[in-house]
Write a protein that holds these residues in place. Structure first.
Motif, PDB file in Angstrom:
ATOM      1  N   UNK A 200      -6.904 -20.345   9.196  1.00  0.00           N
ATOM      2  CA  UNK A 200      -5.955 -20.711   8.153  1.00  0.00           C
ATOM      3  C   UNK A 200      -4.714 -19.826   8.107  1.00  0.00           C
ATOM      4  N   UNK A 201      -4.582 -18.907   9.082  1.00  0.00           N
ATOM      5  CA  UNK A 201      -3.464 -17.974   9.032  1.00  0.00           C
ATOM      6  C   UNK A 201      -2.269 -18.473   9.835  1.00  0.00           C
ATOM      7  N   UNK A 202      -1.166 -17.771   9.680  1.00  0.00           N
ATOM      8  CA  UNK A 202       0.094 -18.154  10.304  1.00  0.00           C
ATOM      9  C   UNK A 202       0.095 -17.827  11.792  1.00  0.00           C
ATOM     10  N   UNK A 203       0.633 -18.743  12.581  1.00  0.00           N
ATOM     11  CA  UNK A 203       0.908 -18.515  13.999  1.00  0.00           C
ATOM     12  C   UNK A 203       2.358 -18.900  14.250  1.00  0.00           C
ATOM     13  N   UNK A 204       3.058 -18.081  15.016  1.00  0.00           N
ATOM     14  CA  UNK A 204       4.438 -18.402  15.334  1.00  0.00           C
ATOM     15  C   UNK A 204       5.331 -17.179  15.325  1.00  0.00           C
ATOM     16  N   UNK A 205       6.625 -17.417  15.422  1.00  0.00           N
ATOM     17  CA  UNK A 205       7.596 -16.325  15.463  1.00  0.00           C
ATOM     18  C   UNK A 205       7.622 -15.577  14.135  1.00  0.00           C
ATOM     19  N   UNK A 206       7.773 -14.269  14.216  1.00  0.00           N
ATOM     20  CA  UNK A 206       7.819 -13.443  13.010  1.00  0.00           C
ATOM     21  C   UNK A 206       8.711 -12.231  13.255  1.00  0.00           C
ATOM     22  N   UNK A 207       9.299 -11.736  12.173  1.00  0.00           N
ATOM     23  CA  UNK A 207      10.140 -10.546  12.204  1.00  0.00           C
ATOM     24  C   UNK A 207       9.400  -9.425  11.484  1.00  0.00           C
ATOM     25  N   UNK A 208       9.330  -8.267  12.102  1.00  0.00           N
ATOM     26  CA  UNK A 208       8.615  -7.142  11.506  1.00  0.00           C
ATOM     27  C   UNK A 208       9.546  -6.170  10.803  1.00  0.00           C
ATOM     28  N   UNK A 209       9.155  -5.774   9.593  1.00  0.00           N
ATOM     29  CA  UNK A 209       9.885  -4.764   8.825  1.00  0.00           C
ATOM     30  C   UNK A 209       8.918  -3.628   8.499  1.00  0.00           C
ATOM     31  N   UNK A 210       9.263  -2.408   8.857  1.00  0.00           N
ATOM     32  CA  UNK A 210       8.418  -1.256   8.547  1.00  0.00           C
ATOM     33  C   UNK A 210       8.817  -0.666   7.197  1.00  0.00           C
ATOM     34  N   UNK A 211       7.847  -0.063   6.507  1.00  0.00           N
ATOM     35  CA  UNK A 211       8.081   0.536   5.196  1.00  0.00           C
ATOM     36  C   UNK A 211       7.680   2.011   5.239  1.00  0.00           C
ATOM     37  N   UNK A 212       8.592   2.876   4.831  1.00  0.00           N
ATOM     38  CA  UNK A 212       8.313   4.309   4.775  1.00  0.00           C
ATOM     39  C   UNK A 212       8.637   4.818   3.378  1.00  0.00           C
ATOM     40  N   UNK A 213       7.649   5.460   2.727  1.00  0.00           N
ATOM     41  CA  UNK A 213       7.798   5.926   1.364  1.00  0.00           C
ATOM     42  C   UNK A 213       8.033   7.432   1.330  1.00  0.00           C
ATOM     43  N   UNK A 214       8.934   7.863   0.451  1.00  0.00           N
ATOM     44  CA  UNK A 214       9.078   9.274   0.112  1.00  0.00           C
ATOM     45  C   UNK A 214       8.792   9.415  -1.374  1.00  0.00           C
ATOM     46  N   UNK A 215       7.622   9.933  -1.761  1.00  0.00           N
ATOM     47  CA  UNK A 215       7.257  10.027  -3.179  1.00  0.00           C
ATOM     48  C   UNK A 215       8.200  10.957  -3.943  1.00  0.00           C
ATOM     49  N   UNK A 216       8.536  10.563  -5.168  1.00  0.00           N
ATOM     50  CA  UNK A 216       9.359  11.393  -6.038  1.00  0.00           C
ATOM     51  C   UNK A 216       8.581  11.799  -7.283  1.00  0.00           C
ATOM     52  N   UNK A 217       7.909  10.847  -7.922  1.00  0.00           N
ATOM     53  CA  UNK A 217       7.135  11.166  -9.110  1.00  0.00           C
ATOM     54  C   UNK A 217       6.152  10.070  -9.435  1.00  0.00           C
ATOM     55  N   UNK A 218       5.087  10.436 -10.151  1.00  0.00           N
ATOM     56  CA  UNK A 218       4.084   9.469 -10.553  1.00  0.00           C
ATOM     57  C   UNK A 218       2.950   9.300  -9.566  1.00  0.00           C
ATOM     58  N   UNK A 219       2.886  10.147  -8.552  1.00  0.00           N
ATOM     59  CA  UNK A 219       1.848  10.053  -7.536  1.00  0.00           C
ATOM     60  C   UNK A 219       0.736  11.065  -7.834  1.00  0.00           C
ATOM     61  N   UNK A 220      -0.460  10.757  -7.379  1.00  0.00           N
ATOM     62  CA  UNK A 220      -1.608  11.611  -7.658  1.00  0.00           C
ATOM     63  C   UNK A 220      -1.389  13.016  -7.093  1.00  0.00           C
ATOM     64  N   UNK A 221      -1.721  14.014  -7.925  1.00  0.00           N
ATOM     65  CA  UNK A 221      -1.588  15.405  -7.484  1.00  0.00           C
ATOM     66  C   UNK A 221      -2.582  15.734  -6.383  1.00  0.00           C
ATOM     67  N   UNK A 222      -3.779  15.172  -6.501  1.00  0.00           N
ATOM     68  CA  UNK A 222      -4.818  15.411  -5.504  1.00  0.00           C
ATOM     69  C   UNK A 222      -5.016  14.137  -4.693  1.00  0.00           C
ATOM     70  N   UNK A 223      -4.631  14.176  -3.438  1.00  0.00           N
ATOM     71  CA  UNK A 223      -4.772  13.008  -2.566  1.00  0.00           C
ATOM     72  C   UNK A 223      -5.179  13.467  -1.181  1.00  0.00           C
ATOM     73  N   UNK A 224      -6.226  12.837  -0.660  1.00  0.00           N
ATOM     74  CA  UNK A 224      -6.712  13.224   0.660  1.00  0.00           C
ATOM     75  C   UNK A 224      -5.740  12.819   1.769  1.00  0.00           C
ATOM     76  N   UNK A 225      -4.750  11.967   1.417  1.00  0.00           N
ATOM     77  CA  UNK A 225      -3.792  11.531   2.435  1.00  0.00           C
ATOM     78  C   UNK A 225      -2.417  12.158   2.264  1.00  0.00           C
ATOM     79  N   UNK A 226      -2.270  13.058   1.290  1.00  0.00           N
ATOM     80  CA  UNK A 226      -0.947  13.580   0.970  1.00  0.00           C
ATOM     81  C   UNK A 226      -0.280  14.236   2.170  1.00  0.00           C
ATOM     82  N   UNK A 227      -1.062  14.931   2.983  1.00  0.00           N
ATOM     83  CA  UNK A 227      -0.508  15.634   4.132  1.00  0.00           C
ATOM     84  C   UNK A 227      -0.723  14.870   5.442  1.00  0.00           C
ATOM     85  N   UNK A 228      -1.043  13.561   5.314  1.00  0.00           N
ATOM     86  CA  UNK A 228      -1.306  12.770   6.519  1.00  0.00           C
ATOM     87  C   UNK A 228      -0.449  11.507   6.547  1.00  0.00           C
ATOM     88  N   UNK A 229       0.752  11.577   5.943  1.00  0.00           N
ATOM     89  CA  UNK A 229       1.602  10.405   5.856  1.00  0.00           C
ATOM     90  C   UNK A 229       2.049   9.891   7.228  1.00  0.00           C
TER      91      UNK A 229
END
Length: 267
Positions: A200-229
């Protein structure tokens, strides 16, 4: 057996759904000249985690986009989560201009609600939050840092509009959803041919957009991924449906614990 709670999946589920995208009733309702309803499955490997729906409506003066999602299966038993969000705004000569973003999420017996209201008379959007963010758990949002922001849905619409005009994904913007503030960089990956990995999924031409986040505020202080971005990869694949509209057809998040994929239902 993998402990889903210890993996951090619950805390990231809402982010994946909002990328897919993304039902509140506050504010105005747009009389649509164009409208669409999209439905997505979110999976971790072969395990279905959630389903999400996205609806949008727009005309030459205004737009509205709203989404909802909930956990399913084993995750719903361990993490009974539901969430919804809605944005409304104006169509201007400079593009999409958000007026209001409302969101609500519930986990077990706890519910969080936020409303962000942008007003041209004030550079800083107004925030209504219930309950307030717990600063012992998340980082503070710097004073004045929310000026010039947009909500996640409006950023998505703006990206799709650029692609419709034959432009690239590339953009940098500051995003504020009432809880988290971050700088978002959207990169252009280019075109590829997607092969549907479900009947039931899409097949065909597609354009890829990458997303990169730089946290500023409101993010968990303790995160197991904080240093593995640098180990986390986020991609939205945009394809053209039979009705000639470009929409996100696949959302991918690659992380140290595995691959999360949001797939558009095309049947």
């Amino acid at each position: 057996m993998i402990d889903l709670m210890s993996t951090g999946i619950p805390r990231r589920l809402a982010g994946i759904l909002s990328a897919a995208s993304v039902l509140m009733t506050a504010g105005v309702t747009v009389k649509a000249e164009q409208s669409m309803e999209l439905r997505y499955e979110v999976a971790w490997g072969n395990m279905t985690l959630a389903e999400a729906q996205v609806n949008y409506a727009l005309n030459d003066k205004s737009y509205e986009i709203k989404g909802s999602g909930e956990s399913l299966g084993t995750l719903a038993f361990l993490f009974p989560w539901k969430g919804s969000a809605r944005s409304v705004g104006l169509m201007t000569s400079e593009g999409y201009q958000v007026s209001r973003h409302d969101s609500e999420g519930s986990y077990k017996d706890k519910t969080r609600r936020t409303s962000v209201i942008w007003n041209s008379d004030n550079p800083l959007p107004k925030l209504e939050a219930e309950p307030q963010s717990d600063l012992s758990e998340v980082t503070p949002v710097p004073e004045g840092a929310t000026a010039g922001t947009a909500d996640p849905f409006t950023v998505l619409l703006s990206t799709l509009d650029r692609l419709e005009q034959g432009e690239r994904c590339d953009a940098e913007t500051r995003v504020w959803d009432g809880r988290r503030l971050y700088d978002l960089k959207i990169g252009h990956i280019g075109e590829t041919e997607l092969t549907g990995d479900r009947p039931w999924t899409y097949s065909g031409a597609a354009i890829g957009c990458s997303l990169t986040y730089t946290p500023i505020g409101g993010f968990r202080r303790e995160s197991e991924w904080k240093d593995r971005q640098d180990e986390i990869r986020r991609i939205i694949w945009v394809g053209r449906l039979p009705n000639e509209k470009l929409v996100p057809v696949r959302i991918e998040l690659t992380a140290p614990i595995g691959n999360f994929v949001g797939r558009l239902y095309t049947r």
